[in-house]
Design a protein around this motif. Sequence first.
Motif, PDB file in Angstrom:
ATOM      1  N   ALA A 177     -69.240  22.421  30.939  1.00 44.66           N
ATOM      2  CA  ALA A 177     -69.103  22.578  29.491  1.00 44.66           C
ATOM      3  C   ALA A 177     -67.822  23.299  29.108  1.00 44.66           C
ATOM      4  CB  ALA A 177     -70.318  23.312  28.935  1.00 44.66           C
ATOM      5  N   ILE A 178     -67.346  24.207  29.987  1.00 47.19           N
ATOM      6  CA  ILE A 178     -66.132  24.963  29.642  1.00 47.19           C
ATOM      7  C   ILE A 178     -65.005  24.685  30.637  1.00 47.19           C
ATOM      8  CG2 ILE A 178     -67.461  26.781  28.511  1.00 47.19           C
ATOM      9  CD1 ILE A 178     -66.934  28.572  30.931  1.00 47.19           C
ATOM     10  N   ALA A 179     -65.082  23.544  31.299  1.00 47.90           N
ATOM     11  CA  ALA A 179     -64.103  23.218  32.346  1.00 47.90           C
ATOM     12  C   ALA A 179     -62.679  23.122  31.820  1.00 47.90           C
ATOM     13  CB  ALA A 179     -64.491  21.911  33.032  1.00 47.90           C
ATOM     14  N   SER A 180     -62.502  22.862  30.534  1.00 46.80           N
ATOM     15  CA  SER A 180     -61.159  22.728  29.979  1.00 46.80           C
ATOM     16  C   SER A 180     -60.528  24.080  29.641  1.00 46.80           C
ATOM     17  CB  SER A 180     -61.195  21.867  28.716  1.00 46.80           C
ATOM     18  OG  SER A 180     -62.005  22.468  27.715  1.00 46.80           O
ATOM     19  N   HIS A 181     -61.309  25.149  29.684  1.00 44.28           N
ATOM     20  CA  HIS A 181     -60.743  26.471  29.396  1.00 44.28           C
ATOM     21  C   HIS A 181     -59.673  26.782  30.443  1.00 44.28           C
ATOM     22  CE1 HIS A 181     -60.294  30.788  28.911  1.00 44.28           C
ATOM     23  NE2 HIS A 181     -60.999  30.724  27.793  1.00 44.28           N
ATOM     24  N   PRO A 182     -58.499  27.262  30.023  1.00 39.11           N
ATOM     25  CA  PRO A 182     -57.406  27.494  30.979  1.00 39.11           C
ATOM     26  C   PRO A 182     -57.785  28.370  32.165  1.00 39.11           C
ATOM     27  CG  PRO A 182     -56.598  27.699  28.741  1.00 39.11           C
ATOM     28  CD  PRO A 182     -58.090  27.558  28.639  1.00 39.11           C
ATOM     29  N   SER A 216     -71.514  34.318  24.604  1.00 39.65           N
ATOM     30  CA  SER A 216     -70.258  33.563  24.691  1.00 39.65           C
ATOM     31  C   SER A 216     -69.300  34.163  25.720  1.00 39.65           C
ATOM     32  CB  SER A 216     -69.549  33.480  23.322  1.00 39.65           C
ATOM     33  OG  SER A 216     -70.347  32.794  22.388  1.00 39.65           O
ATOM     34  N   ASP A 217     -69.767  35.131  26.493  1.00 39.26           N
ATOM     35  CA  ASP A 217     -69.004  35.699  27.599  1.00 39.26           C
ATOM     36  C   ASP A 217     -69.656  35.257  28.910  1.00 39.26           C
ATOM     37  OD1 ASP A 217     -67.408  37.062  25.758  1.00 39.26           O
ATOM     38  OD2 ASP A 217     -68.668  38.852  25.828  1.00 39.26           O
ATOM     39  N   HIS A 218     -68.840  35.122  29.944  1.00 42.33           N
ATOM     40  CA  HIS A 218     -69.377  34.673  31.231  1.00 42.33           C
ATOM     41  C   HIS A 218     -68.692  35.399  32.378  1.00 42.33           C
ATOM     42  CE1 HIS A 218     -71.291  31.176  29.292  1.00 42.33           C
ATOM     43  NE2 HIS A 218     -70.146  31.024  28.634  1.00 42.33           N
ATOM     44  N   HIS A 219     -69.427  35.563  33.469  1.00 44.16           N
ATOM     45  CA  HIS A 219     -68.826  35.978  34.728  1.00 44.16           C
ATOM     46  C   HIS A 219     -68.514  34.700  35.509  1.00 44.16           C
ATOM     47  CE1 HIS A 219     -70.694  39.815  33.583  1.00 44.16           C
ATOM     48  NE2 HIS A 219     -69.730  40.358  34.306  1.00 44.16           N
ATOM     49  N   ILE A 220     -67.283  34.635  36.011  1.00 44.41           N
ATOM     50  CA  ILE A 220     -66.782  33.419  36.640  1.00 44.41           C
ATOM     51  C   ILE A 220     -66.397  33.694  38.089  1.00 44.41           C
ATOM     52  CG2 ILE A 220     -65.087  31.560  36.480  1.00 44.41           C
ATOM     53  CD1 ILE A 220     -66.747  31.713  33.975  1.00 44.41           C
ATOM     54  N   TYR A 221     -66.986  32.942  38.998  1.00 50.06           N
ATOM     55  CA  TYR A 221     -66.593  32.994  40.404  1.00 50.06           C
ATOM     56  C   TYR A 221     -65.294  32.207  40.550  1.00 50.06           C
ATOM     57  CZ  TYR A 221     -66.806  32.190  45.477  1.00 50.06           C
ATOM     58  OH  TYR A 221     -66.525  32.114  46.812  1.00 50.06           O
ATOM     59  N   LEU A 222     -64.277  32.823  41.165  1.00 56.24           N
ATOM     60  CA  LEU A 222     -62.979  32.182  41.287  1.00 56.24           C
ATOM     61  C   LEU A 222     -62.811  31.554  42.664  1.00 56.24           C
ATOM     62  CD1 LEU A 222     -60.722  34.840  39.521  1.00 56.24           C
ATOM     63  CD2 LEU A 222     -61.931  32.885  38.529  1.00 56.24           C
ATOM     64  N   HIS A 254     -64.697  36.293  25.150  1.00 55.65           N
ATOM     65  CA  HIS A 254     -64.223  35.481  24.025  1.00 55.65           C
ATOM     66  C   HIS A 254     -63.572  36.334  22.939  1.00 55.65           C
ATOM     67  CE1 HIS A 254     -67.959  36.922  22.258  1.00 55.65           C
ATOM     68  NE2 HIS A 254     -67.624  36.420  21.090  1.00 55.65           N
ATOM     69  N   VAL A 255     -63.693  37.659  23.045  1.00 56.82           N
ATOM     70  CA  VAL A 255     -63.067  38.529  22.036  1.00 56.82           C
ATOM     71  C   VAL A 255     -62.138  39.577  22.651  1.00 56.82           C
ATOM     72  CG1 VAL A 255     -64.861  38.250  20.293  1.00 56.82           C
ATOM     73  CG2 VAL A 255     -65.127  40.024  22.029  1.00 56.82           C
TER      74      VAL A 255
END
Length: 233
Positions: free
Chosen positions: A53-58, A74-80, A94-95
């Motif tokens: 869903a948010i794959a296009s986010h830079p 609207s905030d997420h923890h992302i595994y890099l 997001h803010v």
Amino acid sequence: MRALVTPEWGAQPTKLPPELDRYFPVLNGDYSERWDIGINLLDRVHAEKCTCAIASHPVVRVLNGIVLDDPNTSDHHIYLNHPALKGSVLFLSHVGDSRVVFASLAEFMDFVGKAKREGLWFSDLHPSRSTIVEDQVALSQLITDLLDNSDPEIEAAVLAIIPSMDLRDERLLSRLASDSNFFYGEAVAREIEKRPAPYLMRLAERCAQHEHIQVRQAWNRAVAAIRELKVES
């Protein structure tokens, strides 16, 4: 293992990292829908859906991120999964400022446990300083490649990983500080203010003459932080 659709920047979709293959099966209801403390970890299926869903986010696109949670903020923890930051966990805000907050999946889960035990809002427990990644050569190369790419959409990714620099690559710091995107220079100044060092004074004093007042003020604070070091010593 199924491939997520979020590719590394300029690469093909990759398979799920082995440690995530081990991570998802251990999750259960204890880690979901804890809206009172901002914890809602996702299982494999929902992590894939949220990532798509948010794959296009830079940040997600450039750093090959995989979403770990969805606390309905609207905030997420992302595994890099990018080689330069592989295995670290970034907080995508997001803010506020997005940055790497945990060095590993294990550290991420340790803080999830702490939030549960103490009944505290999870993101409030983030370390005040960003994680300094181990492979600084790879990180510098990534930032350089992004700057060379000149894609305006990658600004968010660059700003998110500047705080993970160890501030030793003076050539790259100087390039960021003089970039036409003044947000990069401001971000570098803020990190130097947090982690001042005498060898950075020449750069800080030069950048304190920046034409943009917002950046100039940030660099003046960096200069003051370095000078305070000298007074204390």
